[in-house]
Write a protein that holds these residues in place. Structure first.
Motif, short mmCIF file in Angstrom:
data_model
loop_
_atom_site.label_atom_id
_atom_site.label_comp_id
_atom_site.label_asym_id
_atom_site.label_seq_id
_atom_site.Cartn_x
_atom_site.Cartn_y
_atom_site.Cartn_z
N ILE A 69 0.84 -1.20 0.00
CA ILE A 69 0.00 0.00 0.00
C ILE A 69 0.87 1.25 0.00
N PHE A 70 1.91 1.19 0.82
CA PHE A 70 2.86 2.31 0.90
C PHE A 70 3.41 2.67 -0.48
N VAL A 71 3.86 1.66 -1.21
CA VAL A 71 4.43 1.89 -2.53
C VAL A 71 3.40 2.52 -3.46
N ALA A 72 2.18 1.97 -3.44
CA ALA A 72 1.16 2.48 -4.35
C ALA A 72 0.85 3.94 -4.06
N PHE A 73 0.77 4.32 -2.79
CA PHE A 73 0.43 5.71 -2.50
C PHE A 73 1.61 6.65 -2.72
N THR A 74 2.83 6.13 -2.58
CA THR A 74 3.98 6.97 -2.92
C THR A 74 3.94 7.29 -4.42
N ILE A 75 3.69 6.28 -5.22
CA ILE A 75 3.60 6.49 -6.67
C ILE A 75 2.45 7.45 -6.98
N LEU A 305 0.54 9.01 -17.13
CA LEU A 305 0.69 9.04 -15.68
C LEU A 305 -0.48 8.34 -14.99
N SER A 306 -1.71 8.61 -15.44
CA SER A 306 -2.82 7.97 -14.72
C SER A 306 -2.87 6.47 -14.98
N SER A 307 -2.38 6.01 -16.14
CA SER A 307 -2.34 4.56 -16.34
C SER A 307 -1.40 3.90 -15.34
N VAL A 308 -0.25 4.55 -15.10
CA VAL A 308 0.70 3.97 -14.15
C VAL A 308 0.09 3.93 -12.75
N VAL A 309 -0.56 5.03 -12.36
CA VAL A 309 -1.17 5.09 -11.03
C VAL A 309 -2.25 4.01 -10.92
N LEU A 310 -3.04 3.88 -11.97
CA LEU A 310 -4.11 2.88 -11.98
C LEU A 310 -3.52 1.47 -11.82
N ALA A 311 -2.43 1.22 -12.55
CA ALA A 311 -1.78 -0.09 -12.47
C ALA A 311 -1.31 -0.37 -11.04
N ALA A 312 -0.71 0.65 -10.42
CA ALA A 312 -0.21 0.47 -9.06
C ALA A 312 -1.36 0.17 -8.10
N PHE A 313 -2.47 0.88 -8.27
CA PHE A 313 -3.63 0.65 -7.40
C PHE A 313 -4.23 -0.74 -7.62
N PHE A 314 -4.23 -1.17 -8.85
CA PHE A 314 -4.76 -2.50 -9.16
C PHE A 314 -3.98 -3.58 -8.44
N ASN B 259 15.19 9.42 -24.09
CA ASN B 259 15.91 8.50 -23.20
C ASN B 259 15.55 8.70 -21.73
N GLY B 260 15.17 9.92 -21.37
CA GLY B 260 14.74 10.18 -20.00
C GLY B 260 13.55 9.31 -19.62
N ILE B 261 12.70 9.02 -20.62
CA ILE B 261 11.50 8.21 -20.37
C ILE B 261 11.91 6.79 -19.98
N VAL B 262 13.01 6.29 -20.57
CA VAL B 262 13.48 4.95 -20.24
C VAL B 262 13.82 4.89 -18.75
N ILE B 263 14.54 5.92 -18.31
CA ILE B 263 14.93 5.97 -16.89
C ILE B 263 13.69 6.05 -16.02
N PHE B 264 12.77 6.94 -16.40
CA PHE B 264 11.52 7.09 -15.66
C PHE B 264 10.78 5.75 -15.60
N GLY B 265 10.69 5.07 -16.73
CA GLY B 265 10.01 3.78 -16.79
C GLY B 265 10.63 2.75 -15.86
N TRP B 266 11.97 2.72 -15.85
CA TRP B 266 12.66 1.76 -14.97
C TRP B 266 12.43 2.09 -13.50
N VAL B 267 12.54 3.37 -13.16
CA VAL B 267 12.36 3.77 -11.76
C VAL B 267 10.97 3.38 -11.28
N ILE B 268 9.96 3.74 -12.08
CA ILE B 268 8.57 3.42 -11.72
C ILE B 268 8.39 1.91 -11.60
N SER B 269 8.93 1.17 -12.57
CA SER B 269 8.72 -0.28 -12.56
C SER B 269 9.39 -0.93 -11.37
N ILE B 270 10.60 -0.48 -11.05
CA ILE B 270 11.30 -1.10 -9.93
C ILE B 270 10.56 -0.78 -8.64
#
Lengths: 429, 396
Positions: A69-75, A305-314, B259-270
């Motif tokens: 939960i912590f990770v999702a809300f940080t994102i 951005l909202s897709s990523v947030v949605l994914a994290a919440f899912f 290329n910044g997006i690649v870094i952003f993508g990795w950070v978010i994914s990790i």
């Protein structure tokens, strides 16, 4: 083998430290001050104690679920702040400001004579003009939003957004090579008032063929709102026009302040009609529309951005929901016992739901705190980004989502517990 | 040794075939890994598609000449005089008459309407000649015909047709006071030129009040990749302030813009992986707890604790790999080939397609494996260290 595992365990503990350290400190403090005992007594009398005990009976599972939960809300907190910052350019644009550009495209020039023809128009409070300079500082990659502007009328149009002292304004007007810089970009490059700096242009060149211009930094302006972008720098159009080697007496676009937003339509019509069928036709739009179009050019950032947030919440919805169901199922016989002892079904329902709310709100709040830290880090990072702000709206929204998460993940086990028949519960084991 | 291996194998098979008993927990773990992998691959596919599009635009047999320091075609300006001087440089290929083969080009920005947002965006309109047309690899007219010199006619790239409204064959578009008829569409094999509108250079010059100036020149090189002859001349002639690079280098540099997006993508994914990891660990600890009796029984009849360890680890990895596969498939189905556009270095829209390559899948696989490995190792250690007697008690 065991050595490696211990190592892993420690690495894991360190990674998850942001989650458990604050709790550990709070608990320790409570022990020392005797606060824990007081809370315990209160909790006992309200029934909250059972909820708390249930939640913490498997510390490992608790901390893992909290971590998710912590990770999702940080994102969520960080990315939404990003999204708000991008939207701020649109949200904060003034209603009484119009932007008039060449109809073909805003990169095409307009003649400077247009400014004086627009100025006396009915409904126009003031007008100024700006020209994109394509400036960079030291390294061609370090592009800075640089405009050559009409210094006399610049603050008449932008004065409500960009704040600078009267002395600095006077100094700017009095220095042909004067440059005013935004707070953010000044901090990023370590610029101070009084400094003399060279800037290069990737579009224009001086008459001697060189592409560098010298400037005196005479003032640092700030935004009237923390979300106003202060990454731009402005200098005198005259200095630009006299020294550059081509395209003289042309400007990039006009910024028009109207006397009242209600007059916008009338002014737009007047301006565009006046220059219709000339070699330089204009297209005049409210600043809000212009800024929105500009951001849309980059692509649908909001969607990404909202897709990523949605994914994290899912992810957390599934994980937390699952462990809540599991946690309550393991307790089936206990719930049977509680019911036998006379705990009413609604009370047990509330206890289970309370558990998921507590879990969600505790870890979500920590996540939002971490998001605030992240925002601070991003704002101080040596990259040109709009200023991120944790607004109260964002915080309220976050708490709504936490409550929602608590409800969704708790409702199924809570209903199951509510319906549980004592005989079934006790015989299941 | 074989005994241990066969023990491990037995336990692995047993654990995996019993996943069905813990179906919801296992599905949660699979789902979490799938989402993380899908998010990572989407970011990577976007940047991969963008840089491939730009890299595919540059030829190493063509050099591009711009004003020094301009960095992109848009910012450059070259006078007729400069062009006349620089085209005498050594290293430029000659035609049958002994004249250098070069194409002076104009690059202006006009407005188009992006279909997805309905807003105005910057589109590049390029003034070229028939030589310029031939300097592009793989260029072909896909419908209609080529523009005629001296007429207000344009041909549009297929990328433009895909992403932006109002440029269909036969329509008339208006830029300021001037009107242009779309007489043809062209393809250049999916590279960045397909995001452009092309017109006759002198016509564009007169209609846009550009006098006799151009923005860039493209020259055909005698030897591929060799711009030294031209570079040397530019350096030694005080009248010339120019940059000469091969077209391949020019576009390769522009392809790095995202290329910044690649870094952003990795950070978010990790970061999201940490959440998924919590799910995996939760699942596996539950799995070990559920099977405590089973594990104790195996230990009691002589199975080693190594087999308990690897059995649990394998279960975790299998779950993550399934998750990674599902995530990769989902992003392949929804993302691969997706058309999008963004602002490129020349301040105009570059139309590109998301592209999921094998290399990217490998990244996704590593991420999934990482989650599976870390998510399995602690529960596996617990399974291995489970005291037989406690396990039996726990099973009751």
């Amino acid at each position: 083998m065991n050595g490696v595992l211990t190592l892993f365990k420690w690495v894991f503990r360190i990674i998850t430290a942001p989650v458990w350290v604050p709790f550990w400190i709070l608990w320790k403090l409570g022990e020392v001050t005797g606060l824990n005992a007081v809370i315990e007594a209160i909790a006992m009398s309200t029934g909250f104690y059972v909820v708390y005990k249930n939640l913490t009976r498997k510390p490992l599972r608790l901390s893992l679920t909290m971590l998710a939960i912590f990770v999702a809300f940080t994102i969520y907190g960080t990315l939404t702040a990003f999204q708000n910052a991008f939207d701020a350019g649109v949200e904060l644009s003034a209603d009484d400001r119009l932007v008039s550009v060449n109809k073909i495209n805003f990169t095409q020039p307009l003649p400077i004579s247009y400014v004086n023809r627009v100025r006396p128009m009915e409904g126009v409070a003031s007008v100024t003009h700006l020209n994109w300079f394509g400036g960079y500082y030291q390294d061609p990659q370090n592009v800075i939003v640089t405009f050559a502007v009409d210094e006399g009328s610049f603050f008449d149009v932008y004065g409500e957004d960009l704040v600078m002292s009267e002395e600095a304004k006077a100094a700017w007007l009095g220095n042909r090579q004067g440059l005013i810089v935004g707070e953010s970009i000044a901090r990023l490059n370590g610029w101070e008032v009084g400094q003399r700096i060279p800037l290069n242009s990737n579009i224009f060149s001086q008459q001697d063929g060189s592409s560098d211009w010298d400037f005196d930094i005479v003032g640092i302006y700030t935004g009237s709102d923390p979300q106003i972008d202060t990454n731009s720098i402005y200098f005198h159009y005259k200095y630009f026009n006299e020294t550059q080697s081509f395209g003289g007496n042309f400007i990039g676009f006009m910024a028009i302040k109207t006397e009242d937003p209600d007059l916008n339509e009338a002014v737009i019509k007047q301006v565009d009609d006046l220059f219709a069928n000339s070699p330089f036709e204009t297209e005049t739009v409210p600043e809000k529309v212009f800024n929105k179009g500009f951001i849309e050019q980059i692509g649908n950032i909001r969607l990404i951005l909202s897709s990523v947030v949605l994914a994290a919440f899912f992810i957390i919805l599934v994980i937390v929901g699952n462990s809540m169901v599991l946690a309550v199922r393991e307790r089936t016989s206990e719930i049977g016992v509680l019911k036998t002892l006379g705990f009413t079904s609604p009370r047990i329902f509330r206890m289970v739901l309370g558990e998921s709310f507590l879990l969600s709100i505790m870890s979500g709040s920590l996540g939002m705190l971490a998001a605030m830290v992240m925002i601070g880090v991003v704002n101080n990072a040596p990259i040109q980004l709009p200023t991120l702000v944790m607004t109260s709206d964002l915080a309220i929204e976050a708490f709504t989502y936490m409550a929602l998460l608590g409800f969704i993940t708790g409702i199924i086990p809570a209903v199951n517990a509510l319906r549980l028949n004592i005989i079934t519960a006790l015989s299941r084991n | 040794m074989t005994k241990i291996l066969s023990q491990i194998w037995v336990v692995i098979v047993m654990n995996i075939t019993s996943i069905g008993q813990r179906i919801w927990m296992s599905l949660a773990a699979i789902f979490a890994v799938a989402v993380v992998v899908a998010v990572l691959l989407s970011f990577l596919a976007m940047t991969e598609g963008f840089s491939k599009t730009l890299e595919g635009s540059g030829s190493n047999t063509v050099a591009i000449v711009t004003r020094s320091g301009s960095q992109s075609e848009l910012n450059s300006v070259l006078s007729r005089e400069t062009i006349n001087i620089v085209t005498t440089a050594p290293g430029i290929a000659k035609d049958a008459n002994g004249d250098p083969i070069y194409s002076p080009e104009l690059y202006v920005i006009v407005d188009g309407i992006k279909k997805t947002s309905g807003t105005e965006v910057n589109l590049p309109m390029r003034g070229i000649s028939s030589v310029g047309f031939e300097l592009r690899d793989q260029v072909s007219i896909t419908s209609g015909r080529m523009f005629e010199t001296g007429k207000n006619e344009i041909i549009v790239g297929e990328g433009v047709l895909r992403e932006f409204a109002g440029f269909e064959l036969g329509t008339t578009v208006r830029f300021g006071k001037t009107e242009w008829e779309v007489v043809g569409t062209f393809s250049t094999g999916g590279n960045a030129f397909e995001s452009e509108l092309w017109a006759d250079a002198p016509t564009l010059q007169s209609q846009f009040q550009r006098g006799s100036s151009f923005q860039t020149i493209r020259v055909l090189l005698e030897t591929p990749d060799d711009v030294s002859g031209m570079a040397e001349m530019v350096e030694n002639d005080p009248r010339l302030f120019l940059d000469v690079v091969t077209e391949a280098d020019y576009f390769a540099q522009q392809g790095e813009a995202l290329n910044g997006i690649v870094i952003f993508g990795w950070v978010i994914s990790i970061f999201m992986s940490v959440g998924a990891l919590a799910g995996a660990l939760n699942t596996m600890y539950t799995s070990v707890a559920n099977r405590a009796g089973e594990i104790a029984t195996l230990r009691a009849i002589g199975f080693s604790n190594t087999s308990a360890f690897f059995g649990t680890l394998a279960e975790s990895i299998v779950l993550s790999v399934i998750g990674g596969f599902v995530g990769a498939m989902a992003s392949y189905l929804f993302m691969d080939g997706l058309s999008a556009s963004t602002l490129g270095a020349s301040f105009t829209q570059v139309v590109f397609k998301f592209e999921l390559t094998t290399d990217l899948f490998i990244n996704g696989a590593f991420l999934a494996l990482g989650i599976g490995l870390i998510g399995g190792i602690f529960p596996a250690a617990r399974a291995a260290r489970l005291p037989v007697i406690v396990a039996f008690r726990g099973a009751n």
